[in-house]
Write a protein that holds these residues in place. Structure first.
Motif, PDB file in Angstrom:
ATOM      1  N   ARG A   1     -16.190 -20.738 -19.854  1.00  0.00           N
ATOM      2  CA  ARG A   1     -15.526 -22.008 -19.585  1.00  0.00           C
ATOM      3  C   ARG A   1     -16.211 -22.792 -18.472  1.00  0.00           C
ATOM      4  N   THR A   2     -17.081 -22.136 -17.727  1.00  0.00           N
ATOM      5  CA  THR A   2     -17.906 -22.816 -16.735  1.00  0.00           C
ATOM      6  C   THR A   2     -19.363 -22.629 -17.114  1.00  0.00           C
ATOM      7  N   VAL A   3     -20.081 -23.747 -17.269  1.00  0.00           N
ATOM      8  CA  VAL A   3     -21.481 -23.711 -17.697  1.00  0.00           C
ATOM      9  C   VAL A   3     -22.289 -24.634 -16.796  1.00  0.00           C
ATOM     10  N   LEU A   4     -23.521 -24.233 -16.516  1.00  0.00           N
ATOM     11  CA  LEU A   4     -24.417 -25.057 -15.718  1.00  0.00           C
ATOM     12  C   LEU A   4     -25.494 -25.647 -16.618  1.00  0.00           C
ATOM     13  N   LEU A   5     -25.636 -26.968 -16.561  1.00  0.00           N
ATOM     14  CA  LEU A   5     -26.631 -27.691 -17.340  1.00  0.00           C
ATOM     15  C   LEU A   5     -27.768 -28.060 -16.397  1.00  0.00           C
ATOM     16  N   ARG A   6     -28.951 -27.483 -16.629  1.00  0.00           N
ATOM     17  CA  ARG A   6     -30.076 -27.676 -15.710  1.00  0.00           C
ATOM     18  C   ARG A   6     -31.156 -28.532 -16.362  1.00  0.00           C
ATOM     19  N   GLY A   7     -31.710 -29.451 -15.568  1.00  0.00           N
ATOM     20  CA  GLY A   7     -32.813 -30.267 -16.056  1.00  0.00           C
ATOM     21  C   GLY A   7     -33.350 -31.147 -14.959  1.00  0.00           C
ATOM     22  N   PRO A   8     -34.595 -31.605 -15.082  1.00  0.00           N
ATOM     23  CA  PRO A   8     -35.189 -32.448 -14.038  1.00  0.00           C
ATOM     24  C   PRO A   8     -34.524 -33.811 -13.974  1.00  0.00           C
ATOM     25  N   GLU A   9     -34.821 -34.550 -12.926  1.00  0.00           N
ATOM     26  CA  GLU A   9     -34.281 -35.902 -12.764  1.00  0.00           C
ATOM     27  C   GLU A   9     -34.634 -36.755 -13.971  1.00  0.00           C
ATOM     28  N   GLY A  10     -33.666 -37.511 -14.455  1.00  0.00           N
ATOM     29  CA  GLY A  10     -33.914 -38.408 -15.573  1.00  0.00           C
ATOM     30  C   GLY A  10     -33.927 -37.742 -16.924  1.00  0.00           C
ATOM     31  N   SER A  11     -33.500 -36.479 -17.017  1.00  0.00           N
ATOM     32  CA  SER A  11     -33.552 -35.768 -18.295  1.00  0.00           C
ATOM     33  C   SER A  11     -32.294 -35.954 -19.135  1.00  0.00           C
ATOM     34  N   ASP A  12     -31.443 -36.901 -18.749  1.00  0.00           N
ATOM     35  CA  ASP A  12     -30.236 -37.259 -19.496  1.00  0.00           C
ATOM     36  C   ASP A  12     -29.094 -36.257 -19.343  1.00  0.00           C
ATOM     37  N   LYS A  13     -29.086 -35.507 -18.231  1.00  0.00           N
ATOM     38  CA  LYS A  13     -27.942 -34.646 -17.948  1.00  0.00           C
ATOM     39  C   LYS A  13     -26.670 -35.469 -17.827  1.00  0.00           C
ATOM     40  N   SER A  14     -26.793 -36.621 -17.141  1.00  0.00           N
ATOM     41  CA  SER A  14     -25.616 -37.469 -16.951  1.00  0.00           C
ATOM     42  C   SER A  14     -25.104 -38.025 -18.268  1.00  0.00           C
ATOM     43  N   HIS A  15     -26.015 -38.326 -19.175  1.00  0.00           N
ATOM     44  CA  HIS A  15     -25.618 -38.833 -20.489  1.00  0.00           C
ATOM     45  C   HIS A  15     -24.825 -37.762 -21.245  1.00  0.00           C
TER      46      HIS A  15
END
Length: 238
Positions: free
Chosen positions: A59-73
């Protein structure tokens, strides 16, 4: 009076300089709608995670990616689907604020990074989310395994989280991203310009975003259209 005349002469003598043209630094909103998310091999695992909710490995997951990789999207897509709030880690300044943050049963904690959070509050958030079976999506540029964390139990909990990574984009996805970034600025560009930029920038979403910003800003400053020729001047050809 003589002094005043001397000052006036000093102010008016010499060649006339036209006022400098300033390019306005305007924000350009990017759509975070699902239909505007550009899919590719680099983000397939992350997109699958978002779309398979609530069937998550945890139920808790971490989404990792560089700046601008659309994590916010991706986080925005999930937040709309799950009814989640979106918070910056700095907004959790004490453990007392945690129950409010989890009031809807789902939360995005965006851009978690080493040193930008209150350790006691984050530890309480992880514990309360587990007790209340709430969903928590954390986004970060790097995995917590290498972070310096004072609370050993918090460090252990963070390192045990399932991590889904966004990787560097392939050429097809990066090309589509460049076109979209120009379109977000109401700019239609040709294939020659897109191909030129693709061969000049670092293979990352952040580099694409910065290249488009610089090119648009320079075109505004010079009052010229955004073209392959202008890009060649701005990003010097070898």
């Amino acid at each position: 009076m003589a002094g005043a005349n001397a000052n006036t002469g000093a102010m008016t003598s010499g060649p006339h300089r036209p006022p400098m043209q300033l390019a306005l630094a305007l924000d350009h909103a990017e759509s975070h709608a699902r239909e505007d998310f550009l899919e590719g091999p680099s983000n397939a695992a992350a997109l699958t995670l978002i779309e398979r909710w609530p069937d998550w490995p945890s139920r808790t997951v971490l989404l990792r990616g560089p700046e601008g990789s659309d994590k916010s999207h991706l986080a925005a897509i999930w937040a709309r689907e799950a009814g989640a709030r979106i918070l910056s880690p700095r907004m959790l300044e004490s453990a007392a604020e945690v129950p409010i943050a989890l009031a809807t049963g789902a939360l995005v904690l965006e851009n978690l990074a080493e040193g930008n959070f209150d350790e006691a509050a984050l530890f309480h958030l992880l514990n309360l989310a587990r007790e209340e079976r709430a969903f928590l999506l954390i986004t970060a540029r790097s995995a917590p395994a290498g972070w310096r964390i004072g609370l050993p139990d918090l460090a252990s909990r963070l390192r045990a989280l399932p991590v889904v990574a966004l990787e560097a984009p392939d050429d097809a996805l990066l090309r589509a991203v460049i076109v979209k970034l120009f379109a977000d600025r109401q700019l239609a560009v040709d294939e020659n310009l897109v191909g030129f930029l693709l061969n000049r920038i670092e293979r990352s979403f952040g580099a694409a975003r910065e290249a488009v910003r610089k090119l648009d800003q320079e075109a505004l400053r010079l009052k010229r259209p955004v073209t392959r020729s202008l890009a060649g001047e701005l990003f010097r050809e070898p």
